[in-house]
Design an enzyme around this catalytic site. Sequence first.
Site, PDB file in Angstrom:
ATOM      1  N   ARG A 148       5.175   6.503  13.497  1.00  0.00           N
ATOM      2  CA  ARG A 148       5.192   7.059  12.132  1.00  0.00           C
ATOM      3  C   ARG A 148       4.605   8.467  12.107  1.00  0.00           C
ATOM      4  O   ARG A 148       3.475   8.676  12.567  1.00  0.00           O
ATOM      5  CB  ARG A 148       4.364   6.173  11.204  1.00  0.00           C
ATOM      6  CG  ARG A 148       4.416   6.600   9.746  1.00  0.00           C
ATOM      7  CD  ARG A 148       3.475   5.773   8.891  1.00  0.00           C
ATOM      8  NE  ARG A 148       2.099   6.156   9.091  1.00  0.00           N
ATOM      9  CZ  ARG A 148       1.044   5.409   8.751  1.00  0.00           C
ATOM     10  NH1 ARG A 148       1.228   4.229   8.196  1.00  0.00           N
ATOM     11  NH2 ARG A 148      -0.181   5.837   8.954  1.00  0.00           N
ATOM     12  N   HIS A 176       4.660   0.200   0.270  1.00  0.00           N
ATOM     13  CA  HIS A 176       5.427  -0.558   1.261  1.00  0.00           C
ATOM     14  C   HIS A 176       4.589  -1.678   1.847  1.00  0.00           C
ATOM     15  O   HIS A 176       3.358  -1.699   1.716  1.00  0.00           O
ATOM     16  CB  HIS A 176       5.983   0.359   2.349  1.00  0.00           C
ATOM     17  CG  HIS A 176       4.975   1.229   3.012  1.00  0.00           C
ATOM     18  ND1 HIS A 176       4.484   2.384   2.441  1.00  0.00           N
ATOM     19  CD2 HIS A 176       4.353   1.118   4.210  1.00  0.00           C
ATOM     20  CE1 HIS A 176       3.618   2.933   3.243  1.00  0.00           C
ATOM     21  NE2 HIS A 176       3.499   2.189   4.333  1.00  0.00           N
ATOM     22  N   ASP A 208       0.365   5.006   1.873  1.00  0.00           N
ATOM     23  CA  ASP A 208      -0.469   5.401   3.004  1.00  0.00           C
ATOM     24  C   ASP A 208      -1.584   6.365   2.595  1.00  0.00           C
ATOM     25  O   ASP A 208      -1.351   7.340   1.868  1.00  0.00           O
ATOM     26  CB  ASP A 208       0.396   6.057   4.097  1.00  0.00           C
ATOM     27  CG  ASP A 208       1.308   5.035   4.772  1.00  0.00           C
ATOM     28  OD1 ASP A 208       0.886   3.873   4.914  1.00  0.00           O
ATOM     29  OD2 ASP A 208       2.437   5.410   5.147  1.00  0.00           O
ATOM     30  N   HIS A 230       0.839  -1.209   0.000  1.00  0.00           N
ATOM     31  CA  HIS A 230       0.000   0.000   0.000  1.00  0.00           C
ATOM     32  C   HIS A 230       0.865   1.247   0.000  1.00  0.00           C
ATOM     33  O   HIS A 230       2.034   1.203   0.383  1.00  0.00           O
ATOM     34  CB  HIS A 230      -0.907   0.031   1.233  1.00  0.00           C
ATOM     35  CG  HIS A 230      -0.172   0.163   2.531  1.00  0.00           C
ATOM     36  ND1 HIS A 230       0.526  -0.883   3.099  1.00  0.00           N
ATOM     37  CD2 HIS A 230      -0.011   1.219   3.369  1.00  0.00           C
ATOM     38  CE1 HIS A 230       1.067  -0.490   4.241  1.00  0.00           C
ATOM     39  NE2 HIS A 230       0.771   0.795   4.429  1.00  0.00           N
TER      40      HIS A 230
HETATM   41  C1  SIN Z   1       3.150   1.436   7.500  1.00  0.00           C
HETATM   42  O1  SIN Z   1       2.513   0.613   6.841  1.00  0.00           O
HETATM   43  O2  SIN Z   1       3.062   2.636   7.279  1.00  0.00           O
HETATM   44  C2  SIN Z   1       4.054   0.954   8.608  1.00  0.00           C
HETATM   45  C3  SIN Z   1       5.173   0.143   8.110  1.00  0.00           C
HETATM   46  C4  SIN Z   1       5.862  -0.629   9.197  1.00  0.00           C
HETATM   47  O3  SIN Z   1       5.332  -0.769  10.298  1.00  0.00           O
HETATM   48  O4  SIN Z   1       6.948  -1.136   8.936  1.00  0.00           O
END
Ligand code: SIN
Length: 282
Positions: free
Chosen positions: A273, A258, A100, A98
């Site tokens: 994040r 990611h 974000d 995805h």
């Molecule tokens: C995310 O999907 O933004 C987080 C990625 C992660 O936890 O490595």
Amino acid sequence: MRIEQLTHAVGAELTGVNLADAVHDDGLFVEIRAALLQHRVLFLRDQELSRAEHVAFARRFGELEDHPVAGSDPDHPGLVRIYRTPEQPNDRYENAWHSDATWREAPQFGAVLRCVECPPVGGDTMWANMVLAYETLPAHVKTEIADLVARHSIEATFGANMPIEKRLALKAQYPDAEHPVVRTHPETGEKVLYVNVFTTHFTNFHTPERVRYGQDANPGAADLLRYLISQAYIPEYQVRWRWKPNSVAIWDNTATQHYAVMDYPPSHRKMERAGIIGSKPY
Ligand code: SIN
């Protein structure tokens, strides 16, 4: 600052940099921003950032936003907690390819993710270069998708396992968004393949050229969407990063997708994040 490319496709590790310095050092911040646009994901080790410094660094790129489902640190709005512990075994949102918040009208420009606690082994994150994924598509597919628009939905994803009232309330607050299937990167002008796990269907596929009978619409469109979404799975477009406490990743959320690999339960994994507000795709 030294920059070491990690794969041919995407990602570079920065060394000799303290991100906390970039909060006040304009020259350093400009260098980091340029490296981000070039390499699409930047990785750093041993960043002893306080939460306030984490937020302040990310704020240099733009305003931050919270997430309607994942909670934020109460003292640091905009710092989303992605905590996976034995007490939260069913919260599995990030192990799907995805970018974000594409369910928003203006999805995120990027994010700064810091590892607070990681499992002894596993829990890596992978990124894919969606500019390269677009460039490498066969010419006839590029022609087919040039003007397509697609729907992105929080209801169909984060809302999927909610009771119906909660799910409909989520949808009312965050209605589906529509974005071009091929987006132009606002900074670099590059074309980006812009569908992911949040994408439910094309909204303008149904033309006389494509659809002879009603039955043609769904299989044709669904197969094409599935094919496009699967481009992120191709290893030649990817990088995989092994976390340690105080490792940081900064990514361009327009140019990449990611996937956080969930191979570590019952170990803990705690990430924070800062998501940076972006602009409406065109
Ligand atoms: C995310 O999907 O933004 C987080 C990625 C992660 O936890 O490595």
